[in-house]
Design an enzyme around this catalytic site. Sequence first.
Site, PDB file in Angstrom:
ATOM      1  N   SER A 136       0.834  -1.197   0.000  1.00 35.13           N
ATOM      2  CA  SER A 136       0.000   0.000   0.000  1.00 35.13           C
ATOM      3  C   SER A 136       0.870   1.248   0.000  1.00 35.13           C
ATOM      4  O   SER A 136       1.967   1.250   0.586  1.00 35.13           O
ATOM      5  CB  SER A 136      -0.854  -0.025   1.271  1.00 35.13           C
ATOM      6  OG  SER A 136      -1.446   1.221   1.468  1.00 35.13           O
ATOM      7  N   TYR A 174      -1.412  -0.861  10.783  1.00 37.11           N
ATOM      8  CA  TYR A 174      -1.734  -1.468   9.476  1.00 37.11           C
ATOM      9  C   TYR A 174      -0.592  -1.223   8.485  1.00 37.11           C
ATOM     10  O   TYR A 174      -0.085  -2.161   7.853  1.00 37.11           O
ATOM     11  CB  TYR A 174      -3.044  -0.885   8.930  1.00 37.11           C
ATOM     12  CG  TYR A 174      -3.236  -1.172   7.457  1.00 37.11           C
ATOM     13  CD1 TYR A 174      -3.449  -2.465   7.005  1.00 37.11           C
ATOM     14  CD2 TYR A 174      -3.172  -0.142   6.506  1.00 37.11           C
ATOM     15  CE1 TYR A 174      -3.596  -2.737   5.646  1.00 37.11           C
ATOM     16  CE2 TYR A 174      -3.317  -0.401   5.155  1.00 37.11           C
ATOM     17  CZ  TYR A 174      -3.530  -1.700   4.732  1.00 37.11           C
ATOM     18  OH  TYR A 174      -3.666  -1.964   3.386  1.00 37.11           O
ATOM     19  N   LYS A 229       2.393  -3.814   6.474  1.00 34.89           N
ATOM     20  CA  LYS A 229       2.767  -3.853   5.053  1.00 34.89           C
ATOM     21  C   LYS A 229       4.274  -3.627   4.896  1.00 34.89           C
ATOM     22  O   LYS A 229       4.946  -4.295   4.118  1.00 34.89           O
ATOM     23  CB  LYS A 229       1.993  -2.794   4.263  1.00 34.89           C
ATOM     24  CG  LYS A 229       0.494  -3.020   4.221  1.00 34.89           C
ATOM     25  CD  LYS A 229       0.136  -4.279   3.441  1.00 34.89           C
ATOM     26  CE  LYS A 229      -1.341  -4.568   3.433  1.00 34.89           C
ATOM     27  NZ  LYS A 229      -1.687  -5.856   2.843  1.00 34.89           N
TER      28      LYS A 229
HETATM   29  P1  NAD Z   1     -10.834  -7.001   1.582  1.00 32.72           P
HETATM   30  O1  NAD Z   1     -10.952  -6.988   3.060  1.00 32.72           O
HETATM   31  O2  NAD Z   1     -12.036  -6.701   0.767  1.00 32.72           O
HETATM   32  O3  NAD Z   1     -10.244  -8.414   1.090  1.00 32.72           O
HETATM   33  C1  NAD Z   1      -9.366  -9.180   1.874  1.00 32.72           C
HETATM   34  C2  NAD Z   1      -9.867 -10.605   1.851  1.00 32.72           C
HETATM   35  O4  NAD Z   1      -8.967 -11.401   2.633  1.00 32.72           O
HETATM   36  C3  NAD Z   1     -11.262 -10.763   2.474  1.00 32.72           C
HETATM   37  O5  NAD Z   1     -12.095 -11.509   1.595  1.00 32.72           O
HETATM   38  C4  NAD Z   1     -11.015 -11.514   3.781  1.00 32.72           C
HETATM   39  O6  NAD Z   1     -12.094 -12.365   4.116  1.00 32.72           O
HETATM   40  C5  NAD Z   1      -9.735 -12.275   3.443  1.00 32.72           C
HETATM   41  N1  NAD Z   1      -8.893 -12.614   4.606  1.00 32.72           N
HETATM   42  C6  NAD Z   1      -8.474 -11.805   5.591  1.00 32.72           C
HETATM   43  N2  NAD Z   1      -7.699 -12.482   6.450  1.00 32.72           N
HETATM   44  C7  NAD Z   1      -7.628 -13.762   6.003  1.00 32.72           C
HETATM   45  C8  NAD Z   1      -6.986 -14.952   6.453  1.00 32.72           C
HETATM   46  N3  NAD Z   1      -6.260 -14.977   7.569  1.00 32.72           N
HETATM   47  N4  NAD Z   1      -7.130 -16.081   5.726  1.00 32.72           N
HETATM   48  C9  NAD Z   1      -7.872 -16.096   4.581  1.00 32.72           C
HETATM   49  N5  NAD Z   1      -8.509 -15.001   4.115  1.00 32.72           N
HETATM   50  C10 NAD Z   1      -8.386 -13.849   4.818  1.00 32.72           C
HETATM   51  O7  NAD Z   1      -9.644  -5.993   1.195  1.00 32.72           O
HETATM   52  P2  NAD Z   1      -9.247  -5.405  -0.232  1.00 32.72           P
HETATM   53  O8  NAD Z   1      -9.655  -3.983  -0.265  1.00 32.72           O
HETATM   54  O9  NAD Z   1      -9.674  -6.315  -1.314  1.00 32.72           O
HETATM   55  O10 NAD Z   1      -7.672  -5.425  -0.088  1.00 32.72           O
HETATM   56  C11 NAD Z   1      -6.896  -6.539  -0.508  1.00 32.72           C
HETATM   57  C12 NAD Z   1      -5.460  -6.326  -0.092  1.00 32.72           C
HETATM   58  O11 NAD Z   1      -4.990  -5.092  -0.625  1.00 32.72           O
HETATM   59  C13 NAD Z   1      -5.269  -6.226   1.420  1.00 32.72           C
HETATM   60  O12 NAD Z   1      -4.059  -6.876   1.755  1.00 32.72           O
HETATM   61  C14 NAD Z   1      -5.168  -4.746   1.665  1.00 32.72           C
HETATM   62  O13 NAD Z   1      -4.414  -4.455   2.812  1.00 32.72           O
HETATM   63  C15 NAD Z   1      -4.469  -4.276   0.406  1.00 32.72           C
HETATM   64  N6  NAD Z   1      -4.728  -2.865   0.098  1.00 32.72           N
HETATM   65  C16 NAD Z   1      -6.027  -2.433  -0.016  1.00 32.72           C
HETATM   66  C17 NAD Z   1      -6.279  -1.093  -0.289  1.00 32.72           C
HETATM   67  C18 NAD Z   1      -7.690  -0.572  -0.371  1.00 32.72           C
HETATM   68  O14 NAD Z   1      -7.880   0.643  -0.325  1.00 32.72           O
HETATM   69  N7  NAD Z   1      -8.708  -1.405  -0.524  1.00 32.72           N
HETATM   70  C19 NAD Z   1      -5.216  -0.191  -0.468  1.00 32.72           C
HETATM   71  C20 NAD Z   1      -3.914  -0.670  -0.368  1.00 32.72           C
HETATM   72  C21 NAD Z   1      -3.682  -2.019  -0.093  1.00 32.72           C
END
Ligand code: NAD
Length: 336
Positions: free
Chosen positions: A123, A147, A151
Amino acid sequence: MILVTGGLGFIGSHACIALRRAGHKLAIVDNLANSKLAVLERIRDLAGGDVAFHRADIRDATALAAIFGRDPVEAVIHFAGYKAVGESVAKPLDYYENNIGGTFVLLKTMERYAVRRIVFSSSATVYGDPQRLPLTEDHPLGAVNPYGRTKQFIEVILKDRAIGSPEFRHATLRYFNPIGAHPSGRIGEDPRGIPNNLFPYVTQVAIKRLEKLRIYGNDYGTVDGTGVRDYIHVMDLAEGHLAALKFLLDKDRSITVNLGTGRGNSVLEVVNAFERVTGIPIAREFAPRRQGDVASCYADVSLASRELGWQTKLGIEDMCRDAWAWQSANPRGFPE
Ligand code: NAD
Ligand code: UDP
């Protein structure tokens, strides 16, 4: 087969469609901590093909080993983790346990099964308060909340792993602000409770689930005083994962790269674009700055363009149109 952790989440679900449509065989691992099973059927419909699913927690080494043992894994795309900044301040141990602990078990399992390619969801938050803009990948890191630190630590772990084992390769993708939805409106962002992020908040005001948007700060040194971010359409971001996977499979090295548009938009610009595209007025008021927010944050995207041959195609109006297509067709999000 490409193993996708967290593939039922917001970004993972869109990436799975892009991957499947590009011909990759997929298996998703998700524990449904922040997603619903209904997403799976929609991915399968939209991807036009079979997508395997394992309901499992990536911290469960036994469950993960069973999945790796079933079908040879070519590469892993690792989305699974918790992502709410405020919650990470209140519950840092949960974040360290799930994000770092989960990645650790995943990497150990990959080592055991000789899987040496991983695409990781990092991120822009790892940069902390920008010292210069646009943010280039060599900007000093300084995450300012648990958080972000998960990362940052995972990035270090991946680098160390690659040093210790030269055949191991990672593509570490620093996402800026992913918004929007699949243009069909069948999948999109479905946060639990009151959204923390701007865009789902705006679409929920539009659908009348929320009364009015609070704009945090109108005294920043930006174009109109409101915060500026690099919003990227989730479909463009999904394509970025395809490009990163191709890079890992074709080239003999790792990469850490920004995925953004390279352009910043203020909160007011986003809200005005949403009103223009949808014709729906968004009630709003100015509120004090939100603690921990920076004035502006946007990416230098030249490395992504040069190394991955990827750049975004969609603009803020596409993001508004598609987010609204999703929210208006699914006012309460995915069914339970
Ligand atoms: P999200 O929460 O919608 O998706 C994450 C998924 O991982 C969920 O379906 C959740 O059920 C699953 N999960 C969490 N812990 C788990 C575990 N221990 N075992 C199995 N499954 C697990 O989030 P997102 O927005 O799709 O983000 C995806 C990734 O991108 C994350 O790592 C997040 O930190 C990163 N990210 C997101 C953003 C954003 O703005 N959405 C920005 C930068 C980085
Ligand atoms: N924002 C806002 N009201 C909200 C949510 C967010 O004014 O209800 C602003 C926030 O201050 C920032 C921008 O919108 O300037 C993007 O915030 P978001 O939480 O979506 O992303 P991040 O903080 O991770 O960049």
